[in-house]
Design a protein around this motif. Sequence first.
Motif, PDB file in Angstrom:
ATOM      1  N   LEU A  69       0.818  -1.212   0.000  1.00 33.26           N
ATOM      2  CA  LEU A  69       0.000   0.000   0.000  1.00 33.26           C
ATOM      3  C   LEU A  69       0.851   1.261   0.000  1.00 33.26           C
ATOM      4  CD1 LEU A  69      -2.749  -1.185   2.503  1.00 33.26           C
ATOM      5  CD2 LEU A  69      -2.954  -0.938   0.011  1.00 33.26           C
ATOM      6  N   VAL A  70       1.932   1.255   0.768  1.00 36.62           N
ATOM      7  CA  VAL A  70       2.830   2.407   0.793  1.00 36.62           C
ATOM      8  C   VAL A  70       3.497   2.573  -0.572  1.00 36.62           C
ATOM      9  CG1 VAL A  70       5.014   3.229   1.773  1.00 36.62           C
ATOM     10  CG2 VAL A  70       3.195   2.467   3.270  1.00 36.62           C
ATOM     11  N   GLY A  71       3.848   1.459  -1.200  1.00 35.89           N
ATOM     12  CA  GLY A  71       4.403   1.546  -2.557  1.00 35.89           C
ATOM     13  C   GLY A  71       3.419   2.200  -3.502  1.00 35.89           C
ATOM     14  N   GLY A  72       2.153   1.806  -3.422  1.00 37.08           N
ATOM     15  CA  GLY A  72       1.132   2.431  -4.255  1.00 37.08           C
ATOM     16  C   GLY A  72       0.977   3.908  -3.953  1.00 37.08           C
ATOM     17  N   ALA A  73       1.144   4.291  -2.686  1.00 37.57           N
ATOM     18  CA  ALA A  73       0.999   5.692  -2.304  1.00 37.57           C
ATOM     19  C   ALA A  73       2.100   6.567  -2.892  1.00 37.57           C
ATOM     20  CB  ALA A  73       0.985   5.824  -0.784  1.00 37.57           C
ATOM     21  N   VAL A 120       4.563   3.446  -7.002  1.00 38.55           N
ATOM     22  CA  VAL A 120       5.272   2.284  -7.523  1.00 38.55           C
ATOM     23  C   VAL A 120       4.463   1.029  -7.195  1.00 38.55           C
ATOM     24  CG1 VAL A 120       6.716   1.952  -5.479  1.00 38.55           C
ATOM     25  CG2 VAL A 120       7.510   1.131  -7.665  1.00 38.55           C
ATOM     26  N   HIS A 121       4.377   0.121  -8.170  1.00 36.09           N
ATOM     27  CA  HIS A 121       3.676  -1.138  -7.939  1.00 36.09           C
ATOM     28  C   HIS A 121       4.658  -2.130  -7.327  1.00 36.09           C
ATOM     29  CE1 HIS A 121       1.165  -4.643  -8.410  1.00 36.09           C
ATOM     30  NE2 HIS A 121       2.167  -5.240  -9.036  1.00 36.09           N
ATOM     31  N   VAL A 122       4.317  -2.647  -6.161  1.00 34.44           N
ATOM     32  CA  VAL A 122       5.121  -3.677  -5.516  1.00 34.44           C
ATOM     33  C   VAL A 122       4.265  -4.940  -5.486  1.00 34.44           C
ATOM     34  CG1 VAL A 122       6.324  -4.344  -3.399  1.00 34.44           C
ATOM     35  CG2 VAL A 122       6.284  -1.955  -4.094  1.00 34.44           C
ATOM     36  N   LEU A 152      14.496  -4.745  -6.448  1.00 29.87           N
ATOM     37  CA  LEU A 152      13.294  -5.041  -7.232  1.00 29.87           C
ATOM     38  C   LEU A 152      13.116  -4.072  -8.392  1.00 29.87           C
ATOM     39  CD1 LEU A 152      10.862  -5.732  -4.269  1.00 29.87           C
ATOM     40  CD2 LEU A 152      11.825  -7.419  -5.840  1.00 29.87           C
ATOM     41  N   GLY A 153      14.062  -3.133  -8.557  1.00 34.10           N
ATOM     42  CA  GLY A 153      13.990  -2.196  -9.671  1.00 34.10           C
ATOM     43  C   GLY A 153      13.281  -0.892  -9.363  1.00 34.10           C
ATOM     44  N   VAL A 154      12.994  -0.644  -8.099  1.00 32.62           N
ATOM     45  CA  VAL A 154      12.357   0.617  -7.717  1.00 32.62           C
ATOM     46  C   VAL A 154      13.421   1.714  -7.753  1.00 32.62           C
ATOM     47  CG1 VAL A 154      11.161   1.833  -5.845  1.00 32.62           C
ATOM     48  CG2 VAL A 154      10.692  -0.586  -6.269  1.00 32.62           C
ATOM     49  N   PRO A 155      13.140   2.882  -8.355  1.00 30.53           N
ATOM     50  CA  PRO A 155      14.117   3.975  -8.372  1.00 30.53           C
ATOM     51  C   PRO A 155      14.504   4.398  -6.951  1.00 30.53           C
ATOM     52  CG  PRO A 155      12.284   4.440  -9.856  1.00 30.53           C
ATOM     53  CD  PRO A 155      11.926   3.218  -9.083  1.00 30.53           C
ATOM     54  N   ALA A 194      11.461   7.219  -0.340  1.00 33.62           N
ATOM     55  CA  ALA A 194      10.155   7.740   0.074  1.00 33.62           C
ATOM     56  C   ALA A 194       9.280   6.609   0.613  1.00 33.62           C
ATOM     57  CB  ALA A 194       9.466   8.427  -1.101  1.00 33.62           C
ATOM     58  N   MET A 195       9.311   5.463  -0.057  1.00 26.81           N
ATOM     59  CA  MET A 195       8.530   4.319   0.392  1.00 26.81           C
ATOM     60  C   MET A 195       9.008   3.850   1.769  1.00 26.81           C
ATOM     61  SD  MET A 195       7.749   0.778  -1.634  1.00 26.81           S
ATOM     62  CE  MET A 195       9.288  -0.025  -1.314  1.00 26.81           C
ATOM     63  N   ALA A 196      10.308   3.785   1.970  1.00 25.19           N
ATOM     64  CA  ALA A 196      10.861   3.323   3.244  1.00 25.19           C
ATOM     65  C   ALA A 196      10.503   4.263   4.381  1.00 25.19           C
ATOM     66  CB  ALA A 196      12.377   3.179   3.131  1.00 25.19           C
TER      67      ALA A 196
END
Length: 167
Positions: free
Chosen positions: A94-98, A101-103, A142-145, A151-153
């Motif tokens: 959910l935080v990734g979506g916020a 980024v799709h996790v 996982l390829g997240v920028p 920001a996600m962390a």
Amino acid sequence: AAGSTGWIVQGTSLLAAAGIILILALAATGLTPFLRFLGRVAAVAPLNRPVTALARRLSSFVYWSGGAHRRGPIALALGLSALAWLANAAMFMLVGGAVGVHVSPAGALLIMAVTVLATAIPSAPASVGTFELAAVTAALSLGVPADTALAMAVLAHAVSLLSTLVG
């Protein structure tokens, strides 16, 4: 399944497998075999007194550690732990979506597992810094920028701390 770099997947899988085997062994037998082993070691004359004293001190802990009479409570604890871990992984999704980024579910489980393992390292209060480093490293694999991973962390850490504070 997460599509991460090999060393993270292999290391996390190895630690998870070892943990599962240890938990299942403790749930099935408890530490009673260890106490019996201490009884055999106590038969050696020079070791009798210290080993017998150790066994006497450990006997209550060994009784409550697991075995056939503790399977119900241990199964309940394992079930509740699995639910908590899945909720934590869902938070990463959910935080990734916020942050845009799709996790994947497998990716969220990987980020969560690496982050939880990293918080075992002695760190600052509330694992500030350690949590973010682990989450960013796993997300990068996982390829997240990098900026999105940070920001996600930070958001995931804030959400997890906020829910703890409210509770």
